[in-house]
Design a protein around this motif. Sequence first.
Motif, PDB file in Angstrom:
ATOM      1  N   ASN A  14       0.792  -1.239   0.000  1.00  0.00           N
ATOM      2  CA  ASN A  14       0.000   0.000   0.000  1.00  0.00           C
ATOM      3  C   ASN A  14       0.820   1.282   0.000  1.00  0.00           C
ATOM      4  OD1 ASN A  14      -1.934  -1.971   0.320  1.00  0.00           O
ATOM      5  ND2 ASN A  14      -3.139  -0.791   1.756  1.00  0.00           N
ATOM      6  N   ASP A  15       2.056   1.250   0.471  1.00  0.00           N
ATOM      7  CA  ASP A  15       2.871   2.458   0.497  1.00  0.00           C
ATOM      8  C   ASP A  15       3.525   2.777  -0.843  1.00  0.00           C
ATOM      9  OD1 ASP A  15       2.342   3.112   3.124  1.00  0.00           O
ATOM     10  OD2 ASP A  15       4.076   2.037   3.904  1.00  0.00           O
ATOM     11  N   ARG A  16       3.552   1.795  -1.769  1.00  0.00           N
ATOM     12  CA  ARG A  16       4.230   2.024  -3.043  1.00  0.00           C
ATOM     13  C   ARG A  16       3.388   1.700  -4.266  1.00  0.00           C
ATOM     14  NH1 ARG A  16       9.790  -1.079  -2.823  1.00  0.00           N
ATOM     15  NH2 ARG A  16       8.372  -2.802  -2.523  1.00  0.00           N
ATOM     16  N   ARG A  17       2.346   0.925  -4.117  1.00  0.00           N
ATOM     17  CA  ARG A  17       1.568   0.462  -5.262  1.00  0.00           C
ATOM     18  C   ARG A  17       0.796   1.599  -5.927  1.00  0.00           C
ATOM     19  NH1 ARG A  17      -3.749  -0.849  -2.645  1.00  0.00           N
ATOM     20  NH2 ARG A  17      -4.102   1.135  -1.609  1.00  0.00           N
ATOM     21  N   PHE A  18       0.512   1.424  -7.232  1.00  0.00           N
ATOM     22  CA  PHE A  18      -0.343   2.365  -7.955  1.00  0.00           C
ATOM     23  C   PHE A  18      -1.781   2.112  -7.547  1.00  0.00           C
ATOM     24  CE2 PHE A  18      -3.350   2.827 -11.459  1.00  0.00           C
ATOM     25  CZ  PHE A  18      -3.276   4.197 -11.658  1.00  0.00           C
ATOM     26  N   PHE A  19      -2.517   3.211  -7.251  1.00  0.00           N
ATOM     27  CA  PHE A  19      -3.937   3.083  -6.938  1.00  0.00           C
ATOM     28  C   PHE A  19      -4.781   3.891  -7.918  1.00  0.00           C
ATOM     29  CE2 PHE A  19      -7.828   4.251  -4.669  1.00  0.00           C
ATOM     30  CZ  PHE A  19      -8.313   2.991  -4.359  1.00  0.00           C
ATOM     31  N   HIS A  41      -2.349   7.679   1.185  1.00  0.00           N
ATOM     32  CA  HIS A  41      -2.348   9.114   0.892  1.00  0.00           C
ATOM     33  C   HIS A  41      -1.001   9.672   0.438  1.00  0.00           C
ATOM     34  CE1 HIS A  41      -6.248   8.879   2.768  1.00  0.00           C
ATOM     35  NE2 HIS A  41      -5.689   8.420   3.866  1.00  0.00           N
ATOM     36  N   LEU A  42      -0.217   8.870  -0.237  1.00  0.00           N
ATOM     37  CA  LEU A  42       1.066   9.331  -0.751  1.00  0.00           C
ATOM     38  C   LEU A  42       0.974   9.594  -2.244  1.00  0.00           C
ATOM     39  CD1 LEU A  42       3.282   6.638   0.986  1.00  0.00           C
ATOM     40  CD2 LEU A  42       3.098   9.041   1.662  1.00  0.00           C
ATOM     41  N   ASN A  50      10.853   4.793 -21.444  1.00  0.00           N
ATOM     42  CA  ASN A  50       9.872   5.184 -22.451  1.00  0.00           C
ATOM     43  C   ASN A  50       8.498   5.245 -21.795  1.00  0.00           C
ATOM     44  OD1 ASN A  50       8.210   2.689 -23.102  1.00  0.00           O
ATOM     45  ND2 ASN A  50      10.279   1.869 -23.369  1.00  0.00           N
ATOM     46  N   PRO A  51       7.528   5.864 -22.451  1.00  0.00           N
ATOM     47  CA  PRO A  51       6.228   6.067 -21.806  1.00  0.00           C
ATOM     48  C   PRO A  51       5.413   4.794 -21.609  1.00  0.00           C
ATOM     49  CG  PRO A  51       6.196   6.899 -24.044  1.00  0.00           C
ATOM     50  CD  PRO A  51       7.613   6.527 -23.742  1.00  0.00           C
ATOM     51  N   TYR A  52       5.856   3.677 -22.164  1.00  0.00           N
ATOM     52  CA  TYR A  52       5.124   2.415 -22.032  1.00  0.00           C
ATOM     53  C   TYR A  52       5.679   1.521 -20.925  1.00  0.00           C
ATOM     54  CZ  TYR A  52       3.409   4.032 -26.489  1.00  0.00           C
ATOM     55  OH  TYR A  52       2.857   4.795 -27.472  1.00  0.00           O
ATOM     56  N   GLY A  53       6.749   1.963 -20.275  1.00  0.00           N
ATOM     57  CA  GLY A  53       7.328   1.204 -19.190  1.00  0.00           C
ATOM     58  C   GLY A  53       8.355   0.213 -19.685  1.00  0.00           C
ATOM     59  N   PRO A  54       8.857  -0.648 -18.819  1.00  0.00           N
ATOM     60  CA  PRO A  54       8.460  -0.704 -17.412  1.00  0.00           C
ATOM     61  C   PRO A  54       8.979   0.497 -16.626  1.00  0.00           C
ATOM     62  CG  PRO A  54      10.330  -2.150 -17.783  1.00  0.00           C
ATOM     63  CD  PRO A  54       9.933  -1.586 -19.121  1.00  0.00           C
ATOM     64  N   PHE A  55       8.353   0.731 -15.493  1.00  0.00           N
ATOM     65  CA  PHE A  55       8.735   1.812 -14.599  1.00  0.00           C
ATOM     66  C   PHE A  55       9.250   1.213 -13.300  1.00  0.00           C
ATOM     67  CE2 PHE A  55       5.570   3.623 -17.410  1.00  0.00           C
ATOM     68  CZ  PHE A  55       6.217   4.783 -17.805  1.00  0.00           C
ATOM     69  N   THR A  56      10.300   1.805 -12.770  1.00  0.00           N
ATOM     70  CA  THR A  56      10.881   1.353 -11.514  1.00  0.00           C
ATOM     71  C   THR A  56      10.568   2.375 -10.424  1.00  0.00           C
ATOM     72  OG1 THR A  56      12.664   0.221 -12.686  1.00  0.00           O
ATOM     73  CG2 THR A  56      13.024   0.691 -10.352  1.00  0.00           C
ATOM     74  N   TYR A  57       9.989   1.883  -9.346  1.00  0.00           N
ATOM     75  CA  TYR A  57       9.638   2.742  -8.205  1.00  0.00           C
ATOM     76  C   TYR A  57      10.875   3.472  -7.698  1.00  0.00           C
ATOM     77  CZ  TYR A  57       8.218   4.188  -3.560  1.00  0.00           C
ATOM     78  OH  TYR A  57       7.963   4.928  -2.442  1.00  0.00           O
ATOM     79  N   LYS A  58      10.716   4.801  -7.443  1.00  0.00           N
ATOM     80  CA  LYS A  58      11.840   5.591  -6.939  1.00  0.00           C
ATOM     81  C   LYS A  58      11.571   6.288  -5.621  1.00  0.00           C
ATOM     82  CE  LYS A  58      14.844   4.744 -10.091  1.00  0.00           C
ATOM     83  NZ  LYS A  58      16.087   4.078  -9.808  1.00  0.00           N
ATOM     84  N   GLY A  59      10.299   6.523  -5.277  1.00  0.00           N
ATOM     85  CA  GLY A  59      10.049   7.163  -3.996  1.00  0.00           C
ATOM     86  C   GLY A  59       8.782   7.983  -3.933  1.00  0.00           C
ATOM     87  N   ILE A  60       8.735   8.802  -2.908  1.00  0.00           N
ATOM     88  CA  ILE A  60       7.580   9.663  -2.627  1.00  0.00           C
ATOM     89  C   ILE A  60       7.861  11.059  -3.159  1.00  0.00           C
ATOM     90  CG2 ILE A  60       6.279  10.760  -0.748  1.00  0.00           C
ATOM     91  CD1 ILE A  60       7.032   8.258   0.953  1.00  0.00           C
ATOM     92  N   ILE A  61       6.867  11.638  -3.819  1.00  0.00           N
ATOM     93  CA  ILE A  61       6.953  13.046  -4.205  1.00  0.00           C
ATOM     94  C   ILE A  61       6.304  13.913  -3.135  1.00  0.00           C
ATOM     95  CG2 ILE A  61       6.187  14.826  -5.831  1.00  0.00           C
ATOM     96  CD1 ILE A  61       6.297  12.779  -8.021  1.00  0.00           C
TER      97      ILE A  61
END
Length: 121
Positions: A14-19, A41-42, A50-61
């Motif tokens: 829940n702290d990192r997943r896309f919602f 609430h993060l 590239n815009p299609y991914g994959p994307f690697t989690y980097k942190g909180i904005i």
Amino acid sequence: MLDEAGNLLLAGDNDRRFFEASWMHKYNGKYYFSYSTGDTHLICYAIGDNPYGPFTYKGIILEPVVGWTSHHSIYKVDEKWYLFYHDSSLSKGVTHLRSVKLAEITYNEDGTNVPLKPYIE
């Protein structure tokens, strides 16, 4: 979306997943996918080539705001980057009454963001 070790981020994280509330911008040749984590609430982000991914989690904005939801957008204005978001601080936490806020985003040399704390009046 992948974690720092290259493993899939799963719904229970829940702290990192896309919602919801996704946004994408490009900075220094990389694509930044930012999003709300929902009940934690993060506003977090992940980076890809590239815009299609994959994307690697980097942190909180953005750390949690006053109110239930946290949605955002990111724009470059006059060579500076800004995070636009909303909260319920002016309405004393009444969640359906939201106020627009903005904060300048700063980037580290490695392209990561410096996490922001919400501005509260």
